[in-house]
Design an enzyme around this catalytic site. Structure first.
Site, mmCIF file in Angstrom:
data_model
loop_
_atom_site.group_PDB
_atom_site.id
_atom_site.type_symbol
_atom_site.label_atom_id
_atom_site.label_comp_id
_atom_site.label_asym_id
_atom_site.label_seq_id
_atom_site.Cartn_x
_atom_site.Cartn_y
_atom_site.Cartn_z
ATOM 1 N N LEU A 19 -5.923 7.497 0.754
ATOM 2 C CA LEU A 19 -4.541 7.075 1.035
ATOM 3 C C LEU A 19 -4.333 6.658 2.495
ATOM 4 O O LEU A 19 -3.371 7.087 3.138
ATOM 5 C CB LEU A 19 -3.546 8.185 0.652
ATOM 6 C CG LEU A 19 -3.222 8.327 -0.831
ATOM 7 C CD1 LEU A 19 -2.371 9.571 -1.082
ATOM 8 C CD2 LEU A 19 -2.524 7.088 -1.373
ATOM 9 N N LYS B 118 0.868 -1.178 0.000
ATOM 10 C CA LYS B 118 0.000 0.000 0.000
ATOM 11 C C LYS B 118 0.909 1.233 0.000
ATOM 12 O O LYS B 118 2.025 1.170 0.531
ATOM 13 C CB LYS B 118 -0.859 -0.037 1.287
ATOM 14 C CG LYS B 118 -1.787 1.129 1.484
ATOM 15 C CD LYS B 118 -3.030 1.041 0.628
ATOM 16 C CE LYS B 118 -3.861 2.321 0.738
ATOM 17 N NZ LYS B 118 -4.552 2.629 -0.534
ATOM 18 N N ALA C 112 -12.690 5.977 -3.312
ATOM 19 C CA ALA C 112 -11.849 7.033 -2.744
ATOM 20 C C ALA C 112 -11.547 6.628 -1.309
ATOM 21 O O ALA C 112 -12.404 6.756 -0.428
ATOM 22 C CB ALA C 112 -12.552 8.385 -2.801
ATOM 23 N N MET C 113 -10.347 6.100 -1.102
ATOM 24 C CA MET C 113 -9.987 5.608 0.234
ATOM 25 C C MET C 113 -9.357 6.715 1.077
ATOM 26 O O MET C 113 -9.432 6.696 2.297
ATOM 27 C CB MET C 113 -8.963 4.467 0.131
ATOM 28 C CG MET C 113 -9.252 3.422 -0.919
ATOM 29 S SD MET C 113 -10.600 2.352 -0.463
ATOM 30 C CE MET C 113 -9.813 1.337 0.754
ATOM 31 N N CYS D 125 -2.050 9.308 -7.172
ATOM 32 C CA CYS D 125 -3.335 8.919 -6.596
ATOM 33 C C CYS D 125 -4.400 9.943 -6.974
ATOM 34 O O CYS D 125 -4.247 11.137 -6.725
ATOM 35 C CB CYS D 125 -3.241 8.737 -5.092
ATOM 36 S SG CYS D 125 -3.997 7.180 -4.634
ATOM 37 N N ILE E 194 -1.172 1.708 -14.741
ATOM 38 C CA ILE E 194 -1.502 3.086 -14.411
ATOM 39 C C ILE E 194 -2.301 3.099 -13.115
ATOM 40 O O ILE E 194 -2.739 2.040 -12.662
ATOM 41 C CB ILE E 194 -2.401 3.744 -15.521
ATOM 42 C CG1 ILE E 194 -3.592 2.849 -15.801
ATOM 43 C CG2 ILE E 194 -1.616 4.113 -16.739
ATOM 44 C CD1 ILE E 194 -4.616 3.367 -16.788
ATOM 45 N N ASN E 195 -2.501 4.258 -12.542
ATOM 46 C CA ASN E 195 -3.367 4.340 -11.364
ATOM 47 C C ASN E 195 -4.845 4.257 -11.799
ATOM 48 O O ASN E 195 -5.153 4.123 -12.981
ATOM 49 C CB ASN E 195 -3.088 5.607 -10.559
ATOM 50 C CG ASN E 195 -3.237 5.348 -9.061
ATOM 51 O OD1 ASN E 195 -4.285 4.858 -8.633
ATOM 52 N ND2 ASN E 195 -2.219 5.667 -8.285
ATOM 53 N N THR E 196 -5.730 4.357 -10.824
ATOM 54 C CA THR E 196 -7.156 4.139 -11.063
ATOM 55 C C THR E 196 -7.746 5.089 -12.101
ATOM 56 O O THR E 196 -7.503 6.290 -12.058
ATOM 57 C CB THR E 196 -7.935 4.322 -9.745
ATOM 58 O OG1 THR E 196 -7.365 3.436 -8.796
ATOM 59 C CG2 THR E 196 -9.400 4.021 -9.924
#
Ligand SMILES: Cc1cc2nc3c(=O)[nH]c(=O)nc-3n(C[C@H](O)[C@H](O)[C@H](O)COP(=O)(O)O)c2cc1C
Length: 194
Positions: free
Chosen positions: A74, A45, A71-72, A128, A191-193
């Site tokens: 981070l 993570k 949407a966590m 992110c 890639i990221n989300t």
């Protein structure tokens, strides 16, 4: 049996399947569980300078058919706690530690601590998409000059390979990838989300 082993800078993997940075990479128990699978390597993570709580739920919703938003915020245990966990655990697969921070000096400092704690390589999360609107964490991955600043600082701080994790929220990702490689990144993670 087919030979699936691959080598990328600094990493010899039994096969090219790796855990993506996310919820399975935040604790020792989860990382050991993934390492026991047939994956080629682990990515943690994303870890920042300080512990962060997850956003109040829901953090994952199905917005319309086939569109899931997450949407966590981070969430992570912070560098001190994560390095302590690393020094108490030996993982059976190569371990890329994903890191992020508010500025290049902070990220370089985290990078040094992760190297000392036994990281095989680093993945610099420049991307992110749901960090605070307007924060540098979002801006970095969209600005080649800032990408260069972050990568250079981390490359000067450590000897282990450094990968740049890029955002899909850009018109031409080859520009950001080129900036990362020019600044010395050993590779890029795409890639990221979306
Ligand atoms: C719940 C969740 C948490 C994630 N956390 C991180 C993270 O901490 N750091 C990071 O670089 N990417 C994070 N990601 C992004 C994933 O690593 C991956 O890049 C992204 O999901 C795109 O791959 P996919 O299309 O296969 O899902 C997260 C994704 C999800 C869904």
């Amino acid at each position: 049996m087919a030979e699936l082993g691959v080598e990328v800078p600094g990493l010899a993997l039994a096969n090219p399947l790796m855990l993506a940075s996310g919820v399975q990479g935040g604790t020792a128990a989860a990382l050991h569980r993934v390492a026991a699978s047939k994956c080629g390597g682990l990515v943690s993570k994303s870890i920042g300078p300080d512990a962060r709580e997850i956003y109040p739920g829901p953090v994952c919703v199905e917005a319309t058919d086939s569109v899931v938003l997450n949407a966590m915020g981070l969430p992570n245990p912070g560098v001190e706690s994560f390095t302590e966990m690393m020094s108490q655990n030996e993982f059976s697969k190569p371990m890329l530690v994903s890191i992020f921070g508010p500025d290049s000096e902070t990220v370089a400092d985290i990078a040094k601590k992760m190297e000392a704690a036994g990281a095989t390589a680093l993945e610099l999360n420049l991307s992110c998409p749901h960090s605070k609107p307007g924060s540098r964490a979002l801006i970095v991955g969209q600005q080649p000059e800032l990408i260069k600043e972050y990568i250079s600082a981390v490359k000067q701080a450590v000897g282990i390979p450094v990968y740049a994790k890029l955002t899909p929220n850009t018109a031409q990702v080859s520009l950001e990838a080129g900036a990362a490689l020019e600044a010395g990144a050993d590779g890029v993670s795409l890639i990221n989300t979306v």
